[in-house]
Design a protein around this motif. Sequence first.
Motif, PDB file in Angstrom:
ATOM      1  N   GLN A   1      60.075  32.570  85.345  1.00 28.71           N
ATOM      2  CA  GLN A   1      60.723  32.237  84.081  1.00 28.71           C
ATOM      3  C   GLN A   1      61.966  33.091  83.845  1.00 28.71           C
ATOM      4  O   GLN A   1      62.965  32.630  83.287  1.00 28.71           O
ATOM      5  CB  GLN A   1      59.737  32.418  82.909  1.00 28.71           C
ATOM      6  N   GLU A   2      61.905  34.335  84.284  1.00 26.27           N
ATOM      7  CA  GLU A   2      63.060  35.217  84.136  1.00 26.27           C
ATOM      8  C   GLU A   2      64.225  34.802  85.028  1.00 26.27           C
ATOM      9  O   GLU A   2      65.383  34.941  84.635  1.00 26.27           O
ATOM     10  CB  GLU A   2      62.673  36.656  84.484  1.00 26.27           C
ATOM     11  N   MET A   3      63.921  34.279  86.234  1.00 27.27           N
ATOM     12  CA  MET A   3      64.946  34.121  87.250  1.00 27.27           C
ATOM     13  C   MET A   3      65.549  32.714  87.308  1.00 27.27           C
ATOM     14  O   MET A   3      66.721  32.571  87.673  1.00 27.27           O
ATOM     15  CB  MET A   3      64.369  34.462  88.631  1.00 27.27           C
ATOM     16  N   LEU A   4      64.791  31.671  86.997  1.00 28.17           N
ATOM     17  CA  LEU A   4      65.320  30.310  87.135  1.00 28.17           C
ATOM     18  C   LEU A   4      66.554  30.117  86.257  1.00 28.17           C
ATOM     19  O   LEU A   4      66.536  30.375  85.053  1.00 28.17           O
ATOM     20  CB  LEU A   4      64.251  29.286  86.775  1.00 28.17           C
ATOM     21  N   GLY A   5      67.646  29.676  86.890  1.00 26.11           N
ATOM     22  CA  GLY A   5      68.908  29.438  86.187  1.00 26.11           C
ATOM     23  C   GLY A   5      69.744  30.678  85.983  1.00 26.11           C
ATOM     24  O   GLY A   5      70.881  30.589  85.491  1.00 26.11           O
ATOM     25  N   ARG A   6      69.253  31.835  86.371  1.00 26.82           N
ATOM     26  CA  ARG A   6      69.978  33.083  86.145  1.00 26.82           C
ATOM     27  C   ARG A   6      70.772  33.468  87.382  1.00 26.82           C
ATOM     28  O   ARG A   6      70.334  33.250  88.506  1.00 26.82           O
ATOM     29  CB  ARG A   6      68.983  34.188  85.790  1.00 26.82           C
ATOM     30  N   ASN A   7      71.934  34.077  87.188  1.00 30.83           N
ATOM     31  CA  ASN A   7      72.746  34.543  88.302  1.00 30.83           C
ATOM     32  C   ASN A   7      72.046  35.715  88.992  1.00 30.83           C
ATOM     33  O   ASN A   7      71.574  36.648  88.329  1.00 30.83           O
ATOM     34  CB  ASN A   7      74.125  34.987  87.804  1.00 30.83           C
ATOM     35  N   LEU A   8      71.958  35.632  90.332  1.00 30.71           N
ATOM     36  CA  LEU A   8      71.209  36.640  91.086  1.00 30.71           C
ATOM     37  C   LEU A   8      71.788  38.028  90.879  1.00 30.71           C
ATOM     38  O   LEU A   8      71.037  39.007  90.730  1.00 30.71           O
ATOM     39  CB  LEU A   8      71.217  36.268  92.573  1.00 30.71           C
ATOM     40  N   TRP A   9      73.086  38.134  90.876  1.00 27.59           N
ATOM     41  CA  TRP A   9      73.717  39.456  90.800  1.00 27.59           C
ATOM     42  C   TRP A   9      73.654  40.026  89.387  1.00 27.59           C
ATOM     43  O   TRP A   9      73.739  41.247  89.204  1.00 27.59           O
ATOM     44  CB  TRP A   9      75.155  39.388  91.297  1.00 27.59           C
ATOM     45  N   ASP A  10      73.507  39.150  88.366  1.00 27.39           N
ATOM     46  CA  ASP A  10      73.260  39.655  87.015  1.00 27.39           C
ATOM     47  C   ASP A  10      71.854  40.224  86.899  1.00 27.39           C
ATOM     48  O   ASP A  10      71.619  41.187  86.162  1.00 27.39           O
ATOM     49  CB  ASP A  10      73.450  38.530  85.991  1.00 27.39           C
ATOM     50  N   ALA A  11      70.911  39.603  87.632  1.00 35.06           N
ATOM     51  CA  ALA A  11      69.526  40.084  87.583  1.00 35.06           C
ATOM     52  C   ALA A  11      69.363  41.378  88.370  1.00 35.06           C
ATOM     53  O   ALA A  11      68.524  42.222  88.020  1.00 35.06           O
ATOM     54  CB  ALA A  11      68.587  39.014  88.130  1.00 35.06           C
ATOM     55  N   PHE A  12      70.159  41.550  89.467  1.00 27.66           N
ATOM     56  CA  PHE A  12      70.071  42.762  90.298  1.00 27.66           C
ATOM     57  C   PHE A  12      71.475  43.341  90.473  1.00 27.66           C
ATOM     58  O   PHE A  12      72.081  43.244  91.547  1.00 27.66           O
ATOM     59  CB  PHE A  12      69.462  42.427  91.659  1.00 27.66           C
ATOM     60  N   PRO A  13      72.010  43.946  89.441  1.00 26.52           N
ATOM     61  CA  PRO A  13      73.391  44.460  89.536  1.00 26.52           C
ATOM     62  C   PRO A  13      73.557  45.575  90.561  1.00 26.52           C
ATOM     63  O   PRO A  13      74.638  45.740  91.129  1.00 26.52           O
ATOM     64  CB  PRO A  13      73.674  44.963  88.108  1.00 26.52           C
ATOM     65  N   THR A  14      72.489  46.329  90.825  1.00 27.28           N
ATOM     66  CA  THR A  14      72.617  47.420  91.800  1.00 27.28           C
ATOM     67  C   THR A  14      72.751  46.895  93.231  1.00 27.28           C
ATOM     68  O   THR A  14      73.095  47.665  94.141  1.00 27.28           O
ATOM     69  CB  THR A  14      71.391  48.345  91.715  1.00 27.28           C
ATOM     70  N   ALA A  15      72.442  45.616  93.455  1.00 27.99           N
ATOM     71  CA  ALA A  15      72.543  45.045  94.805  1.00 27.99           C
ATOM     72  C   ALA A  15      73.953  44.584  95.144  1.00 27.99           C
ATOM     73  O   ALA A  15      74.224  44.217  96.299  1.00 27.99           O
ATOM     74  CB  ALA A  15      71.585  43.861  94.945  1.00 27.99           C
TER      75      ALA A  15
END
Length: 522
Positions: A249-263
Amino acid sequence: MKNRPPTLTVPLAQDLHFGVTERSNRLINYFLGGYFLLGLFLAPFYGTWLIAVGVGGLSLIAYYLVKVALPDSCWYQYVLSVVLGIFMAQFIYQMHGMFEMHFFAFIGSALLITYQNWKLQLPLLLFVLLHYTLFNYLQDMDMLSQPSNLHLQTFTAHILLTGVICFICGLCAFQLNKYHQIQLIQTEQMTLLQDAARLTIVREKNAEALEERNMILESIGDAFFALDKDWAVSYWNRTAEKILQKTKQEMLGRNLWDAFPTAVNSVSYRQYHQATNTGLAVHFEDYFALLDCWYEVSAFPSPAGLSVYFKDISERKQSISDLKESEQRYSDVFHFSPLPMWVVNLESLAFMDVNEATIEHYGYTREEFLTMNLRDIRPESGIASMQRALDQGDSEPDAIAHRQMVHRKKNGELMNMEIQLAPFRFKGVKTSIVIATDMTERLRYTKAIEQQNEKLLAISWMQSHVIRAPLARIMGLIPMFIDPKTTIKEKQDIGEYLVLSTNEMNNVIQQITDATGSVPES
């Protein structure tokens, strides 16, 4: 409003017409050849060679010329209808009006059925009508030299009979064509129904495959997520939730790099962009500091975005590190051992590694050893025994073996070696590690001791057998020599025997002294 009857599609109709025409043409070729040969067969009866060759040959030429000149037209079939009538007239003339020759018109009419075109009966019927009319007229005018066998009633019957036959054959051709088209229409409709059914099945299978794919992606041991062209997450399976500690639910539709900025700017970031830019899959390992874990990642680009499979390999990384430490310990034990040790490939018998003791003992350099195999350190006489030992090892591949072998140094000196072999895998290859002990000096001393023992046994035998005989004689002669009753003559004889026995004993003692000398060096 009435439903229109189904019709053939243009390609199918063309295929139908082409197939029927080709089969009929092949059949007609045989019959035309037979007609021409029949004309030649009839020629000798009334000397009609010119008619047989001229009329028959011109008829064939006319048919094939039209067929070649108009390959895409059906006009040659109408010419064929006339040609069949001409052959009938030719046969009637050649046989002077024989009644049976009229039946060739019926044969020709039946042949034309194969083209499934009722209109082809018309040229033949018109030609027969014209022929009968002209033939009857010429007979009435007494312009024919052949006897008159055709009266008005017979003429009328022939015309009616020919008309009926042509009508029946035309009707057969029409009905055959009609039923053939109906059959092909049904076949085409059945094909369309089958295509529709297959399309439905394919759609159902696609839906099942999509459901099965989702089930597989949820059940696989690897974590999986999918990204669209804008790096937004479109799929996130349960394993990804567990490993990356982010729910679907947290990840669907969300930008990957916004979810893991340190990556951002990490190895994964660069590899993902490389895959999308080149269109080629990438496989790599990356350390995620936020979770203190190592991951093995495979990313596959597609027109829709990027599919990523990954799994936690932290335990494997630790195992590899432990294995490297273990290999280093093995290397230290191997290379610093005072005994010669080496690793040999069990298939090619080539040396794969040797320690310093082996280099020093055998006299070869490491580079020389790595170009050699076991046969190079064996004398020629020992190759067969080595092969037997290898064969025995093949029957017991996992057993630790002990062998006594003769090896040869670089300078040619031979050594007696005690070999211990233990099978194991070295760099992914089936090998054996060998520990060698030089037994040359030990065997030399053992041999010397054995030789000394043999001499002592010989001395013991001489003491117990050879010395005993002269000693027994001396002990038996002395009492006789000191006996007062012994005469001087007898004492002289006894003295001589004593001297002989004493000399014999002296020789035996000398032999014992010689045998107890120092053991010669081997």
